[in-house]
Design an enzyme around this catalytic site. Structure first.
Site, PDB file in Angstrom:
ATOM      1  N   HIS A  69     -56.912  24.164 -41.988  1.00  0.00           N
ATOM      2  CA  HIS A  69     -55.982  24.910 -41.137  1.00  0.00           C
ATOM      3  C   HIS A  69     -56.506  25.066 -39.714  1.00  0.00           C
ATOM      4  CE1 HIS A  69     -54.630  26.000 -45.163  1.00  0.00           C
ATOM      5  NE2 HIS A  69     -53.486  26.375 -44.636  1.00  0.00           N
TER       6      HIS A  69
ATOM      7  N   GLU B  25     -43.498  19.745 -46.183  1.00  0.00           N
ATOM      8  CA  GLU B  25     -43.528  19.386 -44.768  1.00  0.00           C
ATOM      9  C   GLU B  25     -42.914  18.019 -44.510  1.00  0.00           C
ATOM     10  OE1 GLU B  25     -46.067  20.729 -46.389  1.00  0.00           O
ATOM     11  OE2 GLU B  25     -46.401  22.634 -45.354  1.00  0.00           O
TER      12      GLU B  25
END
Length: 322
Positions: free
Chosen positions: A127, A58
Site C-alpha cells: 500500500h 479493481e
C-alpha cells in the site's frame, strides 16, 4: 480565495467538473462515503446515478471506465491506493491507453483514474508504492501529480476535461496539507511545470511531496549563499522539458527528486534529457535522489530511512556544486 486540504481541493475540482457536464460520472470503492475524503459528499449533490460504488475488483472498475467512456460518458474512477493499479494492467495498459490509437481516433476515452500514492505512515509494501514510472511507460496515458491544494483542484478539472485517459496520483502524505485555493472552476494546464522558487546556482526538479522537501532545503541553503531553483513538473507525462532545460541552461547544474524507486524512473528520464539536450550547459554531473530499489518496509524507522528527506537532498545539491 479559500483555504483547503489537498484532498478537499481534489473533490472540489471534481465537483466543478460534474456540475458543468452531466456526462461526468464517478465510480469507485466506497465512492459514496470516501474513506480518504476525496469524494466525500458528492453523492449528496449528484445522487446515486452519477456516484456509484463498484464491487471490490479493481480490474472490473478500470474496465468499466473504458466501456463507459467509449459509450459517451466521462468516467472518473477512484481506486483509493495506487498499488491496486497492478491488478488492472491489462485494462489500463492494453485497453484504456491504446484504444484511441488503435481505432484511428474514432473512440475517445476521457477517463480519469485517481488514487493515493507513496509511503505514508507504515502502510507497508503493498500500500506504499509510487508506480508512476510504470504509467509513464504506457503510451497513451497522461500522468499528473499535484503538490499543492491549488494545483490539486486545477489539475483535476483539467484531467476530467481532457479527451485522453489520465492517471491522477495524489501523494498520500500530502492529503492533509492545507493551502490557498481559488474559488470557482479553473484549470492547471496539463504538461505545464511551475517554478516554485527562482534560483541561479542549481536546478532542482521535485515530484509530489519532494517539492516541500526541496523548498525547505532551498531556504536553508539560501542562508549559506547557495541559490536553488525549484521546479514542480505537476504533469509527469507529458512533462514540461522546455521549462527544465531553460533552467539548466542558466544554472548549469541539475538535481532531480522523486519518491519512486531509482531504476528506470522519472528522475532518470529528466537527467537523460538534460544530458542530450543541455549537455553543453552542464557544469557538473546531474544527481538524482530517489527511493532505493527495495519494497517499502512497514517499520516506521525503515520507511523514514528510505524516504527522500532534507538531509539527502541537501547533500545532493552540495555534491552538484563540488
Amino acid at each position: 480565495m479559500g483555504n483547503s486540504y489537498l484532498v478537499t481541493a481534489m473533490r472540489d475540482g471534481l465537483a466543478e467538473a460534474m456540475r458543468e457536464d452531466p456526462a461526468v460520472v464517478l465510480f469507485g470503492e466506497d465512492a459514496d462515503r470516501s474513506v480518504m475524503g476525496s469524494t466525500r459528499g458528492l453523492i449528496d449533490e449528484f445522487g446515486p446515478d452519477r456516484v456509484r460504488n463498484i464491487p471490490l475488483s479493481e480490474a472490473t472498475i478500470v474496465g468499466c471506465g473504458v466501456g463507459a467512456a467509449a459509450a459517451g460518458l466521462r468516467p472518473v474512477i477512484d481506486l483509493m491506493v495506487s498499488s491496486f493499479f497492478y491488478v488492472t494492467m491489462d485494462q489500463l495498459a492494453n485497453q484504456a491507453a491504446k484504444l484511441r490509437y488503435m481505432s484511428g481516433g474514432q473512440v475517445e476515452l476521457p477517463i480519469v483514474y485517481f488514487a493515493a500514492t507513496g509511503g505514508a505512515g507504515s502502510a507497508a509494501a503493498q500500500h506504499s508504492e509510487s508506480p508512476h514510472p510504470t504509467f509513464i511507460q504506457q503510451a497513451g496515458l497522461k500522468v499528473v501529480m499535484p503538490s499543492t491544494p491549488s494545483d490539486a483542484k486545477g489539475l483535476m478539472l483539467a484531467a476530467v476535461r481532457d479527451p485522453n485517459p489520465v492517471v491522477y496520483l495524489q501523494e498520500a502524505s500530502l492529503g492533509g496539507t492545507r493551502g490557498p485555493v481559488p474559488e470557482g472552476p479553473y484549470e492547471v494546464p496539463l504538461g505545464q511545470a511551475e517554478v516554485r522558487r527562482n534560483g541561479s546556482d542549481v536546478t532542482v526538479v521535485a515530484v509530489g511531496r519532494t517539492v516541500t522537501v526541496a523548498l525547505a532545503v532551498a531556504e536553508e541553503l539560501d542562508g549559506e549563499g547557495v541559490s536553488v531553483e525549484v521546479i514542480d513538473p505537476r504533469t509527469l507525462h507529458p512533462w514540461d522539458a522546455d521549462t527544465v532545460m531553460e533552467s539548466v541552461a542558466r544554472t548549469g547544474r541539475l538535481v532531480v527528486l522523486d519518491t519512486a524507486r531509482q531504476s528506470c524512473g522519472f528522475a532518470a528520464e529528466v537527467i537523460a534529457t538534460a544530458c542530450t539536450e543541455a549537455f553543453g550547459s552542464l557544469r557538473a554531473a546531474p544527481v538524482r535522489v530517489c527511493a532505493p530499489d527495495v519494497p517499502m518496509p512497514f517499520a516506521p524507522q525503515l520507511e523514514r530511512h528510505l524516504a527522500v528527506d532534507e538531509h539527502k537532498v541537501k547533500a545532493a545539491v552540495l555534491r552538484s556544486l563540488a
